[in-house]
Design an enzyme around this catalytic site. Structure first.
Site, short mmCIF file in Angstrom:
data_model
loop_
_atom_site.label_atom_id
_atom_site.label_comp_id
_atom_site.label_asym_id
_atom_site.label_seq_id
_atom_site.Cartn_x
_atom_site.Cartn_y
_atom_site.Cartn_z
CD GLU A 190 -2.58 -1.18 2.72
OE1 GLU A 190 -2.22 -0.41 3.63
OE2 GLU A 190 -3.53 -1.97 2.84
N GLY B 70 2.09 4.95 -0.66
CA GLY B 70 1.48 6.24 -0.99
C GLY B 70 2.57 7.24 -1.30
NE ARG B 71 5.55 9.91 3.66
CZ ARG B 71 4.87 10.86 4.31
NH1 ARG B 71 5.01 12.13 3.97
NH2 ARG B 71 4.07 10.55 5.31
CE1 TYR C 164 0.98 14.25 10.19
CE2 TYR C 164 1.63 15.01 8.00
CZ TYR C 164 0.75 14.32 8.81
OH TYR C 164 -0.32 13.70 8.25
CB CYS D 103 -4.93 34.77 10.72
SG CYS D 103 -5.16 35.99 9.44
CD GLU D 104 -4.37 29.36 13.33
OE1 GLU D 104 -3.70 29.18 14.37
OE2 GLU D 104 -5.60 29.41 13.31
C1 LIG Z 1 -1.68 6.19 4.78
C2 LIG Z 1 -1.67 4.72 4.64
C3 LIG Z 1 -0.83 4.11 3.71
C4 LIG Z 1 0.18 4.86 2.88
O1 LIG Z 1 1.23 5.35 3.65
P1 LIG Z 1 2.48 6.03 2.94
O2 LIG Z 1 3.34 6.42 4.06
O3 LIG Z 1 1.97 7.21 2.18
O4 LIG Z 1 3.09 5.01 2.06
C5 LIG Z 1 -0.94 2.75 3.54
N1 LIG Z 1 -1.82 2.02 4.27
C6 LIG Z 1 -2.64 2.58 5.18
C7 LIG Z 1 -3.57 1.73 5.94
C8 LIG Z 1 -2.59 3.94 5.40
O5 LIG Z 1 -3.39 4.51 6.32
#
Ligand SMILES: *Cc1c(COP(=O)(O)O)cnc(C)c1O
Length: 403
Positions: free
Chosen positions: A263, A265-266, A306, A332-333
């Site tokens: 999974e 993402g980043r 973060y 405005c923070e």
């Molecule tokens: C956010 C998330 C990801 C992706 O995380 P990355 O750090 O972006 O690779 C994968 N699985 C789950 C369950 C997530 O919540």
């Protein structure tokens, strides 16, 4: 500075600022590298939609055969709109509503990553009502320290995510008597922006052990989901490469009869995007120098949320004197700081800056706080670019509201 063959200044001229700019070539390279790293194993790369959920990005990954990791009905709707393959969708998240479960079940997703006993109970009811068995995994909490920022670590036993191993075993045993669900997998995700493979090796080893135990009990599991979380370089981090990461996952899984679900993402999108912004004002004060730009924490919240670092670079190189400055947004923070104590060339009003590595958790976390329209998004390909999300307009801000 260019995105592929397009000068960022040309994009700013036609589309304005702030604008997210993504590179097709980089997105394509990243998805290929991840998929190639798992060649020779049964695997499915499910891109984590929340990192960047623009339809153009989803569509590009779908064309490369990717599946998707979603956390809401809205993300499933996006996958459908992008013509992604719903049969390659896994549904994560600790708080899925009944209507979301029913929607995803009727859409025919691959599996639900269940995070509690009560969720499994509800999924069973939803499955029975639809007269089908909802395929599920239990997300276990391997209790490992991902050594990342506490807000993005998810695999410690103090976290709200997943269930402990002992409880997971109970859930699988319990589910055998249910008519509305069928166990097909086992899942974990220990956190984000991992820069060391050790916690991953530890977690995958633990989960593999549990997978074997469950198979030994006759639970017909076919999928082992190891989550996402591979880190990227924002500043000085040295995350593992794909070969090392793949090895860390594959080694503990050797001989295991499972489709490995990933999974990411980043790692797929972060370095494929920048946030393009313009200098509004220079503001020297007695104690600090500020550079006020037209992108703020509503556009890119990672630094405020973060304490994340993003490199900030002038789009047009300026020779000569440098200056230590705090690059801040208009919101405005006091936390609306994109970069503190940055040594940058002396910028002029109207100069463009690029906030680097902004393709992940940038636009997808953007808000309209301070009633600021969200940025436009642009996708570059070679010498061409197109707007893949229009800039929000002022009247978009109060759509649905009444006086
Ligand atoms: C956010 C998330 C990801 C992706 O995380 P990355 O750090 O972006 O690779 C994968 N699985 C789950 C369950 C997530 O919540």
């Amino acid at each position: 500075m260019f995105a592929e063959d397009v000068p960022l200044s040309a994009i700013a001229r036609t589309v304005g600022t702030p604008t997210y700019v993504y590179s097709t070539a980089t997105l394509e390279r990243h998805i290929s590298v991840v998929q190639d790293a798992f060649e020779g194993t049964r695997h499915l790369v499910c891109y984590s939609v929340k990192a960047n959920s623009n339809l153009a990005v989803l569509s590009l990954f779908a064309k490369h055969g990717a599946g998707f990791d979603i956390v809401s009905a809205g993300e499933l709707a996006r996958v459908q709109a992008a013509k992604g393959d719903v049969q390659k969708v896994v549904f994560s998240g600790v708080g899925k509503r009944e209507d979301e479960l029913a929607f995803a079940l009727s859409a025919g997703i691959l599996m639900f990553n269940v995070e509690s006993r009560e969720e499994l109970e509800l999924l069973d009811r939803v499955g029975r009502a639809a007269k089908v068995r909802a395929p599920f995994s239990v997300r276990v909490n391997p209790d490992v320290d991902a050594k990342t920022h506490r807000y993005i670590a998810t695999g410690l036993k103090s976290s709200k995510f997943g269930v402990p191993f002992a409880e997971a075993v109970d859930l699988y045993r319990w589910a055998r008597r249910m008519k509305g669900v069928v166990a097909i997998g086992l899942d974990c995700h220990i956190g984000s922006q991992l820069t060391d493979v050790k916690p991953m090796i530890e977690a995958v080893g633990k989960v593999a052990g549990l997978y074997r135990l469950l198979r030994g009990e006759g639970v017909a599991l076919t999928h082992l989901d190891v989550g996402g979380g591979l880190g990227v370089t924002y500043g000085t981090e040295k995350p593992p490469g794909l070969a090392e990461y793949s090895k860390a996952i594959r080694t503990p899984l050797e001989g295991l009869d499972a489709t490995i679900v990933l999974e990411p993402g980043r790692v797929l999108v972060a370095n494929a995007g920048v946030l393009l912004s313009r200098v509004l004002y220079r503001k020297p004060t007695a104690s600090k120098h500020f550079t006020v730009v037209d992108a703020g924490m509503n556009d890119l919240i990672r630094p405020a949320l973060y304490e994340a670092f993003h490199d900030i670079r002038p789009v047009k190189p300026r020779a000569g004197k440098k200056l230590k400055t705090n690059v801040v947004g208009p919101v405005c923070e006091s936390s609306d700081v994109l970069g503190s104590d940055r040594t940058l060339p002396v910028l002029e009003q109207g100069d463009l800056v690029a906030v680097m590595t902004a393709g992940a958790y940038g636009m997808s976390m953007a808000s309209t706080y301070n009633s600021r329209p969200r940025p436009a998004e642009v996708l570059v390909s070679g010498g061409a670019f197109r707007v893949v999300r229009e800039r929000e307009q002022l009247n978009d801000l109060y759509r649905g509201e009444t006086r």
